[in-house]
Design a protein around this motif. Sequence first.
Motif, short mmCIF file in Angstrom:
data_model
loop_
_atom_site.label_atom_id
_atom_site.label_comp_id
_atom_site.label_asym_id
_atom_site.label_seq_id
_atom_site.Cartn_x
_atom_site.Cartn_y
_atom_site.Cartn_z
N GLY A 334 45.61 35.82 89.70
CA GLY A 334 46.37 35.15 90.76
C GLY A 334 47.77 34.79 90.34
N PHE A 335 47.89 33.98 89.27
CA PHE A 335 49.23 33.53 88.89
C PHE A 335 50.02 34.64 88.22
N GLY A 336 49.32 35.63 87.63
CA GLY A 336 50.05 36.73 86.99
C GLY A 336 50.88 37.53 87.96
N ASN A 337 50.56 37.42 89.25
CA ASN A 337 51.32 38.13 90.28
C ASN A 337 52.05 37.21 91.24
N ALA A 338 51.52 36.01 91.44
CA ALA A 338 52.20 35.05 92.32
C ALA A 338 53.16 34.16 91.54
N GLY A 339 52.76 33.77 90.33
CA GLY A 339 53.60 32.91 89.51
C GLY A 339 53.16 31.46 89.56
N VAL A 340 53.76 30.67 88.72
CA VAL A 340 53.55 29.22 88.68
C VAL A 340 54.89 28.55 88.96
N HIS A 341 54.90 27.21 89.05
CA HIS A 341 56.20 26.60 89.33
C HIS A 341 56.43 25.31 88.55
N LEU A 342 56.46 24.16 89.19
CA LEU A 342 57.00 22.97 88.55
C LEU A 342 56.16 22.42 87.40
N CYS A 343 54.84 22.42 87.52
CA CYS A 343 54.02 21.90 86.42
C CYS A 343 54.33 22.67 85.14
N HIS A 344 54.42 23.98 85.25
CA HIS A 344 54.72 24.78 84.07
C HIS A 344 56.17 24.64 83.63
N GLY A 345 57.08 24.61 84.58
CA GLY A 345 58.48 24.43 84.21
C GLY A 345 58.71 23.14 83.44
N LEU A 346 58.09 22.07 83.88
CA LEU A 346 58.20 20.77 83.20
C LEU A 346 57.46 20.75 81.88
N SER A 347 56.39 21.52 81.77
CA SER A 347 55.57 21.49 80.56
C SER A 347 56.30 22.03 79.35
N TYR A 348 57.22 22.96 79.56
CA TYR A 348 57.86 23.62 78.42
C TYR A 348 58.70 22.65 77.58
N PRO A 349 59.57 21.83 78.16
CA PRO A 349 60.26 20.84 77.32
C PRO A 349 59.32 19.73 76.85
N ILE A 350 58.29 19.40 77.62
CA ILE A 350 57.34 18.38 77.17
C ILE A 350 56.69 18.82 75.87
N SER A 351 56.28 20.07 75.79
CA SER A 351 55.72 20.59 74.55
C SER A 351 56.78 20.75 73.47
N GLY A 352 57.93 21.29 73.87
CA GLY A 352 58.97 21.59 72.89
C GLY A 352 59.59 20.37 72.27
N MET A 353 59.60 19.23 72.98
CA MET A 353 60.22 18.00 72.46
C MET A 353 59.21 17.07 71.80
N ASN A 354 57.96 17.51 71.70
CA ASN A 354 56.94 16.68 71.06
C ASN A 354 57.28 16.44 69.59
N LYS A 355 57.16 15.20 69.16
CA LYS A 355 57.48 14.84 67.78
C LYS A 355 56.25 14.46 66.98
N THR A 356 55.37 13.67 67.57
CA THR A 356 54.26 13.12 66.79
C THR A 356 52.89 13.29 67.43
N TYR A 357 52.81 13.59 68.72
CA TYR A 357 51.51 13.60 69.40
C TYR A 357 50.65 14.76 68.91
N LYS A 358 49.41 14.47 68.58
CA LYS A 358 48.46 15.49 68.15
C LYS A 358 47.17 15.29 68.93
N HIS A 359 46.85 16.24 69.78
CA HIS A 359 45.70 16.10 70.67
C HIS A 359 44.40 16.24 69.88
N ALA A 360 43.44 15.42 70.21
CA ALA A 360 42.15 15.45 69.54
C ALA A 360 41.46 16.79 69.76
N GLY A 361 40.72 17.24 68.76
CA GLY A 361 39.94 18.45 68.87
C GLY A 361 40.63 19.70 68.39
N TYR A 362 41.92 19.61 68.02
CA TYR A 362 42.68 20.77 67.56
C TYR A 362 42.87 20.71 66.05
N LYS A 363 42.33 21.70 65.36
CA LYS A 363 42.39 21.72 63.90
C LYS A 363 43.68 22.40 63.45
#
Length: 486
Positions: A334-363
């Motif tokens: 679905g999204f591979g042909n329709a695309g995504v929008h604001l949630c994903h657009g906003l997520s990229y700097p949220i991830s890229g600017m992360n300094k210290t947060y480490k989500h539980a369960g990720y080794k």
Amino acid sequence: MLVKPAPTLRSRAISVLQTLQNHSATCPCHACTSPTPYPFASLLTARKLAVTAPIEKEYAFEMAASNIRYGNGVTREVGMDFKNLGVKKVAVFTDNNILNLAPIKNAIAALESEGIHYEIYSKVRVEPKDTSVKDAIAWARKVTPEAYLAVGGGSVMDTCKIASLYEAYPEAEFLEFVNAPIGKGRPVDRKLKPLIAVPTTAGTGSETTGTAIFDLVSHKAKTGIAHRALKPLLGIVDPLNTSSMPSQVKSSSGLDVLCHSLESWTAIPYSERVPRPTNPILRPAYQGANPISDIFSFEALRLTVKYLPRSVRDPDDAEAQEKMLLAATLAGVGFGNAGVHLCHGLSYPISGMNKTYKHAGYKVDHPIIPHGVSVAVTAPQVFRFTGPTNPDRHLAAAEVFGVDIANAKAENAGEILGDAIAEFLVKLGDQPRGISDLGFTKADIPALVEGTLPQARVLMLAPNFQKDDDQKREDLARILESSLVY
């Protein structure tokens, strides 16, 4: 002595139009140069248009997805697939977490049973950065395999796609194919080697798409490459491969499916996207909502809302695990042909600017905001914002979450869906209750806004967002401020 008459307004307009016609124009959607598609045949047309050519809207959409094989245990067939292709040497991509687990062991056993020679690259970084991707490219260019096998989550599949692409273009600089305006957005015009993808998480849907995402460290934001040529030849969707996922990984991966389906369902219609490409090769992978993607996206949403909570709560719920992997694949189409929008657009700097947060369960040995977490954390407010553009679709989505919409008013559609998403996230558990839980404050919002604006590939599909940059900044700032806590 003859005096040359001063040029009239009419003659100046014609001169400008002739100049435009004889020079290339930059396409703002695809960021590539091509002859301008607007011929001016007559003085009448020139006078009617003055000096501004019309921007034609899209009139078509294309569907592209990998071949998919779904079923318990189908990983054991991958050796036969490569033998059927006549392939004798395969580059296997995975990460150090998967390296000693059943999915990669079964895939390697399948290769060995058919006498397929292979070399393994296991240095894929979870949530890849440009540095880790470049290392993978260098390795692939050295190995020069006949085909590729990716066994892992979205990070593995995306890294493998990019390595395969740049191995086919040994002369290309790194930003050559990266999405514009950050990169050059060059179309892929060479045939890539076969790639078979075996997902081990129920989230990204990368086994179906031509999209690959990574962190561009210099920009403190995620970006990527999107082209149909990158999609795997075959996606091996084996529910047995997701059984080892920790509950937190199931949760965050599933939230990516949730946002994939919601964003593609609510994206602007393909027929509203501008400008119309001048050549089919320039038609983007992300095209806007369309009748075929709608079917995949909405069913993926329905499955996710029903089965994600069950899969997180009970690792032995085989039905829930299977349905979530199916949902991830459906959402990928679905999204591979329709695309995504604001949630994903906003997520990229949220991830890229992360300094210290480490989500539980990720080794991992570094701070990490899983992709699904970074997209979901703004989702309640995003859909409050987009609600007025298409109330019917937002209400239909809210009904999937169990909301009674019988007496709902169209003007409340965004609020209704936003509230339903927030309630779903809270009940799912172990999720940040806003970007403040990720370590961001109100002072970070301007930087997050500036990190979002270059994500033109997805922002152009956002409803209620076809505005000038100043207004976009104001809208993004409001969404982020309201997302500090939900």
